[in-house]
Every structure is written in structure tokens, then in C-alpha cells.
Scaffold this motif. Structure first.
Motif, PDB file in Angstrom:
ATOM      1  N   GLY A  39       0.792  -1.233   0.000  1.00 55.31           N
ATOM      2  CA  GLY A  39       0.000   0.000   0.000  1.00 55.31           C
ATOM      3  C   GLY A  39       0.814   1.267   0.000  1.00 55.31           C
ATOM      4  O   GLY A  39       0.262   2.361  -0.036  1.00 55.31           O
ATOM      5  N   CYS A  40       2.149   1.143   0.082  1.00 56.24           N
ATOM      6  CA  CYS A  40       3.009   2.335   0.086  1.00 56.24           C
ATOM      7  C   CYS A  40       3.634   2.535  -1.294  1.00 56.24           C
ATOM      8  O   CYS A  40       4.083   1.585  -1.924  1.00 56.24           O
ATOM      9  N   MET A  41       3.633   3.770  -1.728  1.00 56.69           N
ATOM     10  CA  MET A  41       4.270   4.140  -2.998  1.00 56.69           C
ATOM     11  C   MET A  41       5.515   4.977  -2.686  1.00 56.69           C
ATOM     12  O   MET A  41       5.402   6.072  -2.126  1.00 56.69           O
ATOM     13  N   VAL A  42       6.669   4.436  -3.003  1.00 58.97           N
ATOM     14  CA  VAL A  42       7.921   5.152  -2.770  1.00 58.97           C
ATOM     15  C   VAL A  42       8.750   5.067  -4.048  1.00 58.97           C
ATOM     16  O   VAL A  42       9.063   3.976  -4.523  1.00 58.97           O
ATOM     17  N   ARG A  43       9.098   6.221  -4.612  1.00 56.01           N
ATOM     18  CA  ARG A  43       9.863   6.238  -5.854  1.00 56.01           C
ATOM     19  C   ARG A  43      11.343   6.541  -5.638  1.00 56.01           C
ATOM     20  O   ARG A  43      12.188   6.113  -6.399  1.00 56.01           O
ATOM     21  N   ASN A  44      11.660   7.326  -4.609  1.00 58.61           N
ATOM     22  CA  ASN A  44      13.073   7.603  -4.303  1.00 58.61           C
ATOM     23  C   ASN A  44      13.261   7.706  -2.789  1.00 58.61           C
ATOM     24  O   ASN A  44      12.289   7.833  -2.044  1.00 58.61           O
ATOM     25  N   THR A  45      14.510   7.652  -2.361  1.00 58.91           N
ATOM     26  CA  THR A  45      14.807   7.577  -0.927  1.00 58.91           C
ATOM     27  C   THR A  45      14.396   8.829  -0.157  1.00 58.91           C
ATOM     28  O   THR A  45      14.181   8.775   1.050  1.00 58.91           O
ATOM     29  N   ASN A  46      14.256   9.958  -0.842  1.00 62.95           N
ATOM     30  CA  ASN A  46      13.812  11.182  -0.155  1.00 62.95           C
ATOM     31  C   ASN A  46      12.358  11.102   0.274  1.00 62.95           C
ATOM     32  O   ASN A  46      11.917  11.887   1.113  1.00 62.95           O
ATOM     33  N   TYR A  52       6.559   2.890   8.957  1.00 64.42           N
ATOM     34  CA  TYR A  52       5.597   1.931   8.399  1.00 64.42           C
ATOM     35  C   TYR A  52       5.804   1.700   6.900  1.00 64.42           C
ATOM     36  O   TYR A  52       5.284   0.725   6.341  1.00 64.42           O
ATOM     37  N   GLN A  53       6.575   2.565   6.245  1.00 65.23           N
ATOM     38  CA  GLN A  53       6.806   2.414   4.805  1.00 65.23           C
ATOM     39  C   GLN A  53       7.678   1.202   4.468  1.00 65.23           C
ATOM     40  O   GLN A  53       7.627   0.704   3.339  1.00 65.23           O
ATOM     41  N   LEU A  54       8.472   0.731   5.437  1.00 64.73           N
ATOM     42  CA  LEU A  54       9.438  -0.338   5.161  1.00 64.73           C
ATOM     43  C   LEU A  54       9.309  -1.494   6.140  1.00 64.73           C
ATOM     44  O   LEU A  54       8.982  -1.298   7.315  1.00 64.73           O
ATOM     45  N   GLU A  55       9.604  -2.694   5.648  1.00 65.20           N
ATOM     46  CA  GLU A  55       9.657  -3.900   6.473  1.00 65.20           C
ATOM     47  C   GLU A  55      11.046  -4.512   6.327  1.00 65.20           C
ATOM     48  O   GLU A  55      11.514  -4.745   5.213  1.00 65.20           O
ATOM     49  N   PHE A  56      11.693  -4.771   7.464  1.00 69.08           N
ATOM     50  CA  PHE A  56      13.060  -5.288   7.449  1.00 69.08           C
ATOM     51  C   PHE A  56      13.100  -6.702   6.881  1.00 69.08           C
ATOM     52  O   PHE A  56      12.262  -7.540   7.217  1.00 69.08           O
ATOM     53  N   VAL A  57      14.108  -6.943   6.025  1.00 68.91           N
ATOM     54  CA  VAL A  57      14.306  -8.274   5.451  1.00 68.91           C
ATOM     55  C   VAL A  57      15.585  -8.902   6.013  1.00 68.91           C
ATOM     56  O   VAL A  57      15.555  -9.991   6.593  1.00 68.91           O
ATOM     57  N   ARG A  58      16.723  -8.196   5.861  1.00 66.98           N
ATOM     58  CA  ARG A  58      18.013  -8.754   6.281  1.00 66.98           C
ATOM     59  C   ARG A  58      19.106  -7.703   6.118  1.00 66.98           C
ATOM     60  O   ARG A  58      18.877  -6.656   5.516  1.00 66.98           O
ATOM     61  N   MET A  59      20.276  -8.012   6.646  1.00 73.05           N
ATOM     62  CA  MET A  59      21.473  -7.240   6.334  1.00 73.05           C
ATOM     63  C   MET A  59      21.952  -7.698   4.959  1.00 73.05           C
ATOM     64  O   MET A  59      21.862  -8.890   4.637  1.00 73.05           O
ATOM     65  N   ALA A  60      22.494  -6.805   4.164  1.00 71.09           N
ATOM     66  CA  ALA A  60      22.984  -7.180   2.834  1.00 71.09           C
ATOM     67  C   ALA A  60      24.158  -8.150   2.938  1.00 71.09           C
ATOM     68  O   ALA A  60      24.277  -9.065   2.132  1.00 71.09           O
ATOM     69  N   ASN A  61      25.010  -7.945   3.945  1.00 72.30           N
ATOM     70  CA  ASN A  61      26.158  -8.824   4.137  1.00 72.30           C
ATOM     71  C   ASN A  61      25.795  -9.912   5.149  1.00 72.30           C
ATOM     72  O   ASN A  61      25.466  -9.618   6.297  1.00 72.30           O
ATOM     73  N   ARG A  62      25.876 -11.152   4.704  1.00 72.96           N
ATOM     74  CA  ARG A  62      25.475 -12.292   5.549  1.00 72.96           C
ATOM     75  C   ARG A  62      26.293 -12.360   6.842  1.00 72.96           C
ATOM     76  O   ARG A  62      25.770 -12.657   7.915  1.00 72.96           O
ATOM     77  N   PHE A  63      27.605 -12.069   6.746  1.00 71.82           N
ATOM     78  CA  PHE A  63      28.454 -12.156   7.931  1.00 71.82           C
ATOM     79  C   PHE A  63      28.110 -11.067   8.944  1.00 71.82           C
ATOM     80  O   PHE A  63      28.109 -11.315  10.150  1.00 71.82           O
ATOM     81  N   GLN A  64      27.825  -9.858   8.459  1.00 69.33           N
ATOM     82  CA  GLN A  64      27.413  -8.794   9.378  1.00 69.33           C
ATOM     83  C   GLN A  64      26.117  -9.182  10.085  1.00 69.33           C
ATOM     84  O   GLN A  64      25.960  -8.920  11.278  1.00 69.33           O
TER      85      GLN A  64
END
Length: 200
Positions: A39-46, A52-64
Motif C-alpha cells: 500500500g506504500c508508494m515510494v519512488r526515491n529515498t527522499n 511503516y513504509q518499510l519492512e526489514f528483510v536482512r542485512m545485505a552482508n550475511r556475515f554482518q
């Protein structure tokens, strides 16, 4: 004098200590991966302004990601929540986050807040005395031979040896800077990568 912890024993006996001035030091940089909430529309980081706009998935680096579980299995999620609070502009230091999450009502909320405060302190200890923030697997071993120092007055430094580490953690809770680098952060489809920096 004998200490139970061999790392503390080494720090006590070691005459060759590394001195690090607490200015211009980056303790960690993380790339956190989120997905845009339904339900959220986001086109750029600004346009990222609310948690509520984002849901955490993971760290990009597996070791971190794995290294953060040394603090606690759920610490990657806690760090991602801190990063979102920084993104919204409500938080710029660990102390800001701790104060913002102070409980007002139930005993359960109070226990959760104490847990978060303690885990943040554990994380700070690992940031300054181990390689937990690196992009390789960490054993979480602490090297207490490092001595940190900060400017007390114009002509005087305050030193933090292993014996003053609680004072060091208190200093860093107040003075560590937390920042989201929006220029490096990206959006590709429904995936958002936030660059999170921890420095002083």
C-alpha cells in the motif's frame, strides 16, 4: 593480579596499547535491506519519512547479519528499527533511541525497554572492542588493550582504559552519531537498501 577473563588479563599486562581518539572514527557501516510495505508508494529515498513504509528483510552482508546475533538472535531486527528511527529524523544517537523507547505503562514494556538498553550497551562494547562490524565472520572476541580518549577540556584528554569502560559506554551512548546516507541508499522495485553509518 589474575583475572578470570584472559582478554582482560592480557590488557592488564600489555604495555603496548593502541590509543584511539574519539573523533572522526567510524565504528560500523551497514547496508540494510527492506521491502516497501503493501500500500506504500515510494519512488526515491527522499520519500522515505515513516517507519511503516518499510519492512526489514536482512542485512545485505550475511556475515554482518550473523555477527549481530552475537549480541542477541533478534539484534539485527533491533538495529534495523534504530536505523528506521534515524531515517525518520527522530533519533541521532543511541541515547535518543533509548529515551524514545522509554516505557510509560505496563511491566512488559518496561522489561522490553531494559532489554533493549542492555543490548545496545552490549553492541557498543562489541563495536569498540571486537570486529563485529566487519564484513567477515567474527568470533566476538573482545580486545581490551585499546585505550580510547576524548577531549575533556581544550588542553586535556580523558582516557578510557578497560577499567573505565562503563564510562566509555556512557560517553558513546550520548556521542555516537547514527546516520542514514540517502545518497548511497537505493530503491530497486520493492527492495530498499539503506546505508547506515555509526561514527563519532
Amino acid at each position: 593480579m589474575t583475572f578470570y577473563n584472559p582478554n582482560i588479563q592480557q590488557a592488564f599486562e600489555d604495555d603496548t596499547r593502541q590509543f584511539i581518539k574519539l573523533k572522526g572514527v567510524t565504528f560500523g557501516t551497514y547496508k540494510l535491506i527492506y521491502r516497501i510495505s503493501d500500500g506504500c508508494m515510494v519512488r526515491n529515498t527522499n520519500e522515505l519519512r515513516a517507519k511503516y513504509q518499510l519492512e526489514f528483510v536482512r542485512m545485505a552482508n550475511r556475515f554482518q547479519h550473523e555477527n549481530l546475533t552475537i549480541v542477541d538472535n533478534s539484534f539485527p531486527e533491533l538495529l534495523s528499527d534504530i536505523a528506521l528511527e534515524v531515517m525518520t529524523g527522530r533519533v541521532s544517537s543511541p541515547l535518543d533511541y533509548i529515551i524514545r523507547n522509554q516505557p510509560f505503562s505496563s511491566l512488559t514494556e518496561q522489561h522490553e525497554a531494559l532489554y533493549e538498553r542492555d543490548k545496545i550497551q552490549d553492541f557498543i562494547e562489541l563495536l569498540v572492542y571486537s570486529d563485529i562490524a566487519q564484513k567477515h565472520k567474527s568470533a566476538g572476541e573482545r580486545d581490551f588493550t585499546t585505550v580510547y580518549c576524548s577531549k575533556k577540556t581544550e588542553n586535556e584528554l580523558e582516557y578510557y582504559t578497560l577499567f573505565e569502560r562503563l564510562k566509555l559506554y556512557d560517553y558513546l551512548k550520548r556521542n555516537l552519531q547514527l546516520k542514514i546516507d540517502r545518497e548511497k541508499s537505493t530503491i530497486e522495485g520493492q527492495e530498499v537498501a539503506l546505508y547506515f553509518k555509526i561514527f563519532v
